[in-house]
Design a protein around this motif. Structure first.
Motif, PDB file in Angstrom:
ATOM      1  N   ASP A 171      59.355 -45.013 -26.899  1.00 49.27           N
ATOM      2  CA  ASP A 171      60.306 -46.337 -26.776  1.00 49.27           C
ATOM      3  C   ASP A 171      59.434 -47.514 -27.151  1.00 49.27           C
ATOM      4  O   ASP A 171      59.849 -48.557 -26.533  1.00 49.27           O
ATOM      5  CB  ASP A 171      60.527 -46.279 -25.359  1.00 49.27           C
ATOM      6  N   GLN A 186      56.053 -52.049 -22.528  1.00 49.23           N
ATOM      7  CA  GLN A 186      57.451 -51.436 -21.843  1.00 49.23           C
ATOM      8  C   GLN A 186      57.361 -51.772 -20.506  1.00 49.23           C
ATOM      9  O   GLN A 186      58.541 -51.804 -19.881  1.00 49.23           O
ATOM     10  CB  GLN A 186      57.203 -50.057 -21.932  1.00 49.23           C
ATOM     11  N   ARG A 211      61.840 -52.003 -24.730  1.00 48.58           N
ATOM     12  CA  ARG A 211      62.047 -50.699 -24.938  1.00 48.58           C
ATOM     13  C   ARG A 211      62.726 -50.268 -26.275  1.00 48.58           C
ATOM     14  O   ARG A 211      63.920 -50.688 -26.146  1.00 48.58           O
ATOM     15  CB  ARG A 211      62.596 -49.777 -23.483  1.00 48.58           C
ATOM     16  N   GLU A 213      64.615 -48.114 -27.106  1.00 44.34           N
ATOM     17  CA  GLU A 213      65.757 -47.000 -26.883  1.00 44.34           C
ATOM     18  C   GLU A 213      66.771 -46.982 -28.240  1.00 44.34           C
ATOM     19  O   GLU A 213      67.255 -48.036 -28.741  1.00 44.34           O
ATOM     20  CB  GLU A 213      66.678 -47.477 -25.926  1.00 44.34           C
ATOM     21  N   GLN A 214      66.788 -45.936 -28.665  1.00 41.18           N
ATOM     22  CA  GLN A 214      67.339 -45.834 -30.080  1.00 41.18           C
ATOM     23  C   GLN A 214      69.162 -45.840 -29.817  1.00 41.18           C
ATOM     24  O   GLN A 214      69.540 -46.034 -30.609  1.00 41.18           O
ATOM     25  CB  GLN A 214      67.303 -44.292 -30.719  1.00 41.18           C
ATOM     26  N   HIS A 215      69.434 -45.448 -28.500  1.00 40.95           N
ATOM     27  CA  HIS A 215      70.936 -45.241 -28.456  1.00 40.95           C
ATOM     28  C   HIS A 215      71.464 -46.520 -27.940  1.00 40.95           C
ATOM     29  O   HIS A 215      70.832 -47.189 -26.964  1.00 40.95           O
ATOM     30  CB  HIS A 215      71.218 -44.264 -27.467  1.00 40.95           C
ATOM     31  N   THR A 217      73.676 -48.116 -25.210  1.00 45.17           N
ATOM     32  CA  THR A 217      74.700 -47.856 -23.797  1.00 45.17           C
ATOM     33  C   THR A 217      74.884 -48.960 -23.353  1.00 45.17           C
ATOM     34  O   THR A 217      74.548 -50.176 -23.642  1.00 45.17           O
ATOM     35  CB  THR A 217      73.850 -46.785 -23.011  1.00 45.17           C
ATOM     36  N   HIS A 220      71.696 -49.838 -21.317  1.00 48.23           N
ATOM     37  CA  HIS A 220      70.341 -50.182 -21.699  1.00 48.23           C
ATOM     38  C   HIS A 220      70.342 -51.437 -22.774  1.00 48.23           C
ATOM     39  O   HIS A 220      71.363 -51.808 -23.402  1.00 48.23           O
ATOM     40  CB  HIS A 220      69.843 -48.940 -22.488  1.00 48.23           C
ATOM     41  N   ASN A 222      67.335 -53.796 -25.400  1.00 49.97           N
ATOM     42  CA  ASN A 222      65.876 -53.319 -25.881  1.00 49.97           C
ATOM     43  C   ASN A 222      65.150 -54.298 -25.383  1.00 49.97           C
ATOM     44  O   ASN A 222      63.679 -54.088 -25.582  1.00 49.97           O
ATOM     45  CB  ASN A 222      66.150 -53.108 -27.504  1.00 49.97           C
ATOM     46  N   ASP A 423      69.993 -55.543 -28.640  1.00 45.44           N
ATOM     47  CA  ASP A 423      70.395 -54.009 -28.698  1.00 45.44           C
ATOM     48  C   ASP A 423      70.034 -53.399 -30.175  1.00 45.44           C
ATOM     49  O   ASP A 423      69.639 -53.972 -30.967  1.00 45.44           O
ATOM     50  CB  ASP A 423      71.938 -53.857 -28.281  1.00 45.44           C
ATOM     51  N   ARG A 424      70.623 -52.377 -30.371  1.00 44.47           N
ATOM     52  CA  ARG A 424      70.117 -51.503 -31.599  1.00 44.47           C
ATOM     53  C   ARG A 424      70.600 -52.253 -32.930  1.00 44.47           C
ATOM     54  O   ARG A 424      69.967 -51.913 -33.904  1.00 44.47           O
ATOM     55  CB  ARG A 424      71.054 -50.149 -31.449  1.00 44.47           C
TER      56      ARG A 424
END
Ligand code: ATP
Ligand code: MN
Length: 429
Positions: A171, A186, A211, A213-215, A217, A220, A222, A423-424
């Motif tokens: 992460d 982190q 973080r 985080e790939q997904h 949601t 979550h 980043n 986010d992503r």
């Protein structure tokens, strides 16, 4: 002349001159009179302009909505007893002209799609109900900060550019740091623990955590804001006590400052009773089994399983005694039951808001824990050193501020509780 906030116009003296500033929410230009609904961050008021009194009236007639002006004028006698006071202007200064069309309407009853809102946050937050989320965040944090201060916590700031991963793993965001490779932190975990060896006794930090985080949601980000504490000569029970009472103090403060506005916005916010219920991980497993859910000790709960648990234990509650295998290396194993750890999550219904624990303070055990998690203790030498020369037992937690605000405001997406979510796919604005 001093500026009067629009919320205070109601209490201002009739017939005496006041100065108000804000945005033009509506403008209606008739032949012999111009009406403006002026808005600032506290409310709105109607401004009446008579062409004879206002030298720049023709410029005013052409102003677009959301232009910024200041008005000097008086509250006429006739509106003394009404709740809709108006100001009869004697002077209007144009400070900034808005372009048209607006990318996002401020008073439009149809709400814009979320992407448009985020791309135009500066307009989106001119809507009071949208800005309220961030006022709540501010009051909440102020209440928590006050609570920590009054319990002898020192606010600290630890580095966000680091050489070692706090939790290891995937992460991490890498950054170029001159000729070295570094990471965005982190969590402040390792640094706040070092402060226990430094003898600060109790510390807290409010800062960003990163973080990768790939997904994508709805809970979550980043980059999120982590509220962290660490306290010496303390265990997980002490940390849970601080956590529930800091949340209670934050909500008390929020209701003190914003109670009426929160109520009229339809958000239901109540001061929670403390202590929050404590349910052990093993009890959760047993409960899930009674609901026919197949779950074995040592597994993390899936979102569905957490929903099932949340349907039984609503509001704030702790899940305690997580298996050691599920928690980070720094988590203290239980003395009575070595399979589990002195750890907890704070939940609200099905959502995790906080993770915390008593930490390992023995450097030998810490080294073993690194190895059992497949981490190289040499990478963490700067951290383990702090344990070799007098480290007190300690405990703490990390709380996601946006998650907390999300549940307080009953938002469906954590991005609504974030000014400029990362986010992503989103890094602008
Ligand atoms: P989750 O299981 O929900 O992904 P986590 O257990 O990985 O979270 P922790 O390392 O325990 O997260 O972080 C402490 C707290 O920080 C969490 O309880 C949560 O409130 C918040 N948090 C963690 N990751 C994120 C994220 N990506 N976005 C927003 N908040 C987060
Ligand atoms: Mn967690």
């Amino acid at each position: 002349m001093e500026r009067t906030y629009l919320a205070n116009v109601q209490g201002a003296a009739v017939n005496s001159e006041i100065n108000v500033c804000g945005w033009i929410q509506e403008l209606r230009a008739l032949k012999n009179i111009v009406f403006i609904v002026l808005r600032d961050n506290t409310g709105t008021v109607q401004v009446t302009l008579k062409p004879d009194n206002i030298s720049n009236i023709n410029e005013v007639r052409e102003l677009e909505r959301e232009s910024v002006i200041c008005v000097t004028g008086v509250i006429p006698e006739r509106t003394k007893s009404t709740s809709n006071r108006e100001i009869v202007a004697s002077r209007l200064v144009i400070l900034n002209r808005a372009e048209k069309p607006l990318p996002l309407g401020i008073t439009d009853p149809v709400s814009a799609d979320f992407e448009t809102r985020l791309n135009n946050r500066f307009l989106d937050l001119r809507k009071r109900e949208n800005a309220l989320v961030f006022r709540i965040e501010s009051s909440m944090l102020w209440g928590m900060r006050r609570f920590f201060h009054s319990n002898n916590f020192v606010e600290i700031h630890t580095p966000k550019i680091v050489a070692a991963a706090t939790e290891g793993g995937a992460d991490l965001f890498g950054v170029r740091y001159f000729e070295k490779e570094a990471y965005l932190n982190q969590s402040p975990q390792l640094y706040k623990e070092i402060m226990m060896s430094a003898g600060l006794d109790r510390v807290f930090e409010v800062g960003p955590a990163f973080r990768a985080e790939q997904h994508n949601t709805v809970r979550h980000l980043n980059e999120f804001t982590s509220v962290d504490i660490e306290m010496s000569f303390a265990d997980h029970h002490d940390a849970m006590h601080m956590l529930e009472n800091s949340i209670r103090a934050g909500i008390e403060r929020t209701l003190d400052e914003l109670g009426p506005e929160i109520a009229s916005s339809g958000i239901k916010m109540e001061i929670p009773e403390v202590p929050f219920p404590r349910i052990s991980y093993r009890e959760c497993i047993a409960f899930l089994k009674t609901r026919g859910v197949d779950v074995t000790f040592g597994e993390d709960f899936s979102p569905e399983q957490l929903r099932e648990i949340g349907s039984q234990y609503s509001g704030f509650y702790f899940i305690t005694g997580w298996p050691s295998s599920l928690r980070a290396f720094y988590t203290m194993p239980s003395a009575e039951d070595p399979e589990i750890s002195n750890s907890f999550d704070l939940q609200y219904n099905e959502k995790e808001i906080t993770s915390g624990a008593q930490r390992v303070h023995d450097p030998e055990l810490l080294t073993k824990r690194f190895l059992s998690k497949g981490l190289n203790p040499d990478d963490f030498d700067f951290y383990i050193r702090a344990f070799r020369y007098g480290m007190p037992p300690h405990a703490g937690f990390g709380l996601g501020l946006e998650r907390l605000v999300m549940i307080l405001c009953n938002l469906q997406n954590i991005r609504e509780a974030t000014l400029f979510p990362r986010d992503r796919t989103r890094i602008v604005p």
